[in-house]
Design a protein around this motif. Structure first.
Motif, PDB file in Angstrom:
ATOM      1  N   VAL A   1      13.307  -2.634 -34.578  1.00 58.45           N
ATOM      2  CA  VAL A   1      13.939  -3.022 -35.843  1.00 58.45           C
ATOM      3  C   VAL A   1      15.353  -3.499 -35.525  1.00 58.45           C
ATOM      4  N   ILE A   2      15.657  -4.736 -35.842  1.00 60.83           N
ATOM      5  CA  ILE A   2      16.986  -5.276 -35.559  1.00 60.83           C
ATOM      6  C   ILE A   2      17.876  -5.283 -36.806  1.00 60.83           C
ATOM      7  N   GLU A   3      17.268  -5.057 -37.967  1.00 60.24           N
ATOM      8  CA  GLU A   3      18.052  -4.957 -39.198  1.00 60.24           C
ATOM      9  C   GLU A   3      17.200  -4.302 -40.270  1.00 60.24           C
ATOM     10  N   SER A   4      17.831  -3.481 -41.100  1.00 60.12           N
ATOM     11  CA  SER A   4      17.112  -2.840 -42.204  1.00 60.12           C
ATOM     12  C   SER A   4      18.107  -2.339 -43.241  1.00 60.12           C
ATOM     13  N   HIS A   5      17.652  -2.303 -44.484  1.00 63.60           N
ATOM     14  CA  HIS A   5      18.426  -1.651 -45.543  1.00 63.60           C
ATOM     15  C   HIS A   5      17.472  -1.265 -46.660  1.00 63.60           C
ATOM     16  N   GLN A   6      17.862  -0.284 -47.444  1.00 60.26           N
ATOM     17  CA  GLN A   6      17.060   0.190 -48.560  1.00 60.26           C
ATOM     18  C   GLN A   6      17.317  -0.673 -49.787  1.00 60.26           C
TER      19      GLN A   6
ATOM     20  N   GLY B   1      14.060  -3.488 -50.523  1.00 58.75           N
ATOM     21  CA  GLY B   1      14.449  -3.123 -49.165  1.00 58.75           C
ATOM     22  C   GLY B   1      14.169  -4.255 -48.181  1.00 58.75           C
ATOM     23  N   LEU B   2      14.643  -4.063 -46.943  1.00 58.02           N
ATOM     24  CA  LEU B   2      14.504  -5.111 -45.930  1.00 58.02           C
ATOM     25  C   LEU B   2      14.242  -4.488 -44.571  1.00 58.02           C
ATOM     26  N   VAL B   3      13.319  -5.089 -43.817  1.00 59.20           N
ATOM     27  CA  VAL B   3      13.061  -4.720 -42.425  1.00 59.20           C
ATOM     28  C   VAL B   3      12.874  -6.010 -41.638  1.00 59.20           C
ATOM     29  N   VAL B   4      13.639  -6.147 -40.544  1.00 61.18           N
ATOM     30  CA  VAL B   4      13.514  -7.306 -39.649  1.00 61.18           C
ATOM     31  C   VAL B   4      13.096  -6.785 -38.276  1.00 61.18           C
ATOM     32  N   ILE B   5      11.979  -7.303 -37.762  1.00 61.89           N
ATOM     33  CA  ILE B   5      11.409  -6.819 -36.499  1.00 61.89           C
ATOM     34  C   ILE B   5      11.403  -7.950 -35.484  1.00 61.89           C
ATOM     35  N   ARG B   6      11.794  -7.632 -34.270  1.00 61.55           N
ATOM     36  CA  ARG B   6      11.702  -8.587 -33.163  1.00 61.55           C
ATOM     37  C   ARG B   6      10.835  -7.949 -32.062  1.00 61.55           C
ATOM     38  N   VAL B   7       9.765  -8.645 -31.660  1.00 65.31           N
ATOM     39  CA  VAL B   7       8.855  -8.150 -30.630  1.00 65.31           C
ATOM     40  C   VAL B   7       9.416  -8.517 -29.268  1.00 65.31           C
ATOM     41  N   ARG B   8       9.537  -7.508 -28.366  1.00 65.97           N
ATOM     42  CA  ARG B   8      10.244  -7.686 -27.100  1.00 65.97           C
ATOM     43  C   ARG B   8       9.331  -7.809 -25.894  1.00 65.97           C
ATOM     44  N   ASN B   9       8.172  -7.130 -25.888  1.00 63.95           N
ATOM     45  CA  ASN B   9       7.327  -7.184 -24.689  1.00 63.95           C
ATOM     46  C   ASN B   9       5.880  -6.895 -25.046  1.00 63.95           C
ATOM     47  N   VAL B  10       5.007  -7.200 -24.084  1.00 69.84           N
ATOM     48  CA  VAL B  10       3.579  -6.941 -24.209  1.00 69.84           C
ATOM     49  C   VAL B  10       3.092  -6.349 -22.885  1.00 69.84           C
ATOM     50  N   VAL B  11       2.217  -5.388 -22.965  1.00 69.25           N
ATOM     51  CA  VAL B  11       1.648  -4.766 -21.772  1.00 69.25           C
ATOM     52  C   VAL B  11       0.363  -5.509 -21.427  1.00 69.25           C
ATOM     53  N   TYR B  12       0.375  -6.158 -20.253  1.00 75.06           N
ATOM     54  CA  TYR B  12      -0.769  -6.981 -19.831  1.00 75.06           C
ATOM     55  C   TYR B  12      -1.140  -6.601 -18.411  1.00 75.06           C
ATOM     56  N   LYS B  13      -2.348  -6.092 -18.238  1.00 71.42           N
ATOM     57  CA  LYS B  13      -2.869  -5.662 -16.934  1.00 71.42           C
ATOM     58  C   LYS B  13      -1.919  -4.660 -16.254  1.00 71.42           C
ATOM     59  N   GLY B  14      -1.416  -3.738 -17.031  1.00 76.11           N
ATOM     60  CA  GLY B  14      -0.552  -2.694 -16.493  1.00 76.11           C
ATOM     61  C   GLY B  14       0.884  -3.110 -16.280  1.00 76.11           C
ATOM     62  N   GLN B  15       1.213  -4.350 -16.546  1.00 78.08           N
ATOM     63  CA  GLN B  15       2.581  -4.837 -16.381  1.00 78.08           C
ATOM     64  C   GLN B  15       3.218  -5.100 -17.742  1.00 78.08           C
ATOM     65  N   THR B  16       4.510  -4.800 -17.834  1.00 72.95           N
ATOM     66  CA  THR B  16       5.254  -5.060 -19.068  1.00 72.95           C
ATOM     67  C   THR B  16       5.874  -6.442 -18.975  1.00 72.95           C
ATOM     68  N   ILE B  17       5.373  -7.355 -19.779  1.00 74.50           N
ATOM     69  CA  ILE B  17       5.822  -8.749 -19.748  1.00 74.50           C
ATOM     70  C   ILE B  17       6.832  -8.964 -20.887  1.00 74.50           C
TER      71      ILE B  17
END
Length: 291
Positions: free
Chosen positions: A153-158, A166-182
């Protein structure tokens, strides 16, 4: 007689001055014996012609105790200089990230579900996880079911006044692929089967609903007064009283209609609350490389 005394006085003073000057005339004779001794014992050939240079070979040696102290000071200063050089030359180790040649293209979308509840009570920096529910085939790679995407969560408020939700802003940072964090950079385009714009998951804005709800009192009162007016007008004995209820109902309805926009403005919207297992869609902002 007086004249002889003055002459005698002048002669006496003159003789005294002559004797005094003759005795002190010998004081101006210079004593050159000291200079002669210096010339005999001092070797003028060792003089340094250039006063800005120093010939360290001609200087006398220092006592042994001072030499030891000087050596320790030099060693200490050398160690400090060497330690400073080591600090300046130190570079932190570079973490090796296994990134392959298969490209996950920018703009690629993935259908996932959230693991855990998402709400506007979550603070900035809270970890959020998603996973795929089925096999995803893309050009050059395949994501199996259960592939985990991790974001934050990079930003939120009620909910706020003016019926703002209310507000929620999500940024996806990585994915687990074949045991590796990409590492990836992705955002949410769909949440709980609703389209999301500008990556902002917002709670419902309830201004119009609140405005209508605030006006219910005036409308219901007007209806009752209208019914009363009709009933009073249907009887001959009360026909003169029939205008008053409708006038009162109209006045209350108008006042309520003017006040309700102001009172509705100070109400709050709804919270963001998405249960676990809800449908999401995430989209890549940049290219990512796997395998």
């Amino acid at each position: 007689m007086e004249r002889n005394k003055n002459s005698l006085r002048i002669v006496t003073i003159t003789l005294f001055l002559l004797i005094f000057c003759s005795n002190h005339a010998f004081c101006f004779d210079l004593d050159t014996t000291v200079d002669d001794e210096i010339r005999k014992n001092y070797n003028s050939s060792k003089l340094i012609n250039d006063t800005n240079t120093v010939d360290f070979d001609t200087l006398p040696d220092l006592p042994s105790n001072l030499q030891n102290e000087g050596a320790s000071v030099n060693n200490g200063s050398n160690n400090k200089v060497q330690s400073k050089q080591n600090i300046q030359q130190y570079t932190p180790p570079i973490k090796n990230i296994n990134i392959g040649n298969v490209k996950m293209k920018k703009g690629t979308s993935f259908n996932v579900v959230n693991i855990g509840k998402i709400s506007d009570w979550q603070r900035k920096g809270t970890k959020v996880k998603f996973k795929t529910t089925s096999l995803i085939n893309k050009t050059g790679y395949t994501l199996p079911a259960g592939t985990v995407f991790t974001g934050e969560v990079i930003e939120s408020h009620q909910p706020q006044v003016s019926c703002n939700g209310g507000l929620v802003v999500i940024r996806v940072r990585n994915v687990v692929y074949k045991g590796q964090t990409i590492p990836i950079n992705a955002y949410v385009t769909r949440a709980n089967d609703k389209m999301i714009f500008l990556n902002n998951i917002k709670g419902e804005r309830t201004y119009l609903k609140t405005l209508w709800r605030k006006g219910n009192w005036g409308r219901s009162l007007f209806k009752r007064m209208l019914t009363l007016t009709v009933n009073l007008g249907s009887e001959g004995s009360t026909i003169l009283l029939s205008p008053f209820p409708i006038l009162y109902g109209s006045l209350c309805l108008g006042t309520n209609t003017l006040i309700s926009p102001v009172t509705a403005f100070f109400q709050k919207g709804k919270h963001v609350s998405i249960n676990s297992g809800s449908q999401f869609r995430i989209k890549l902002l940049d290219d990512a490389y796997i395998e």
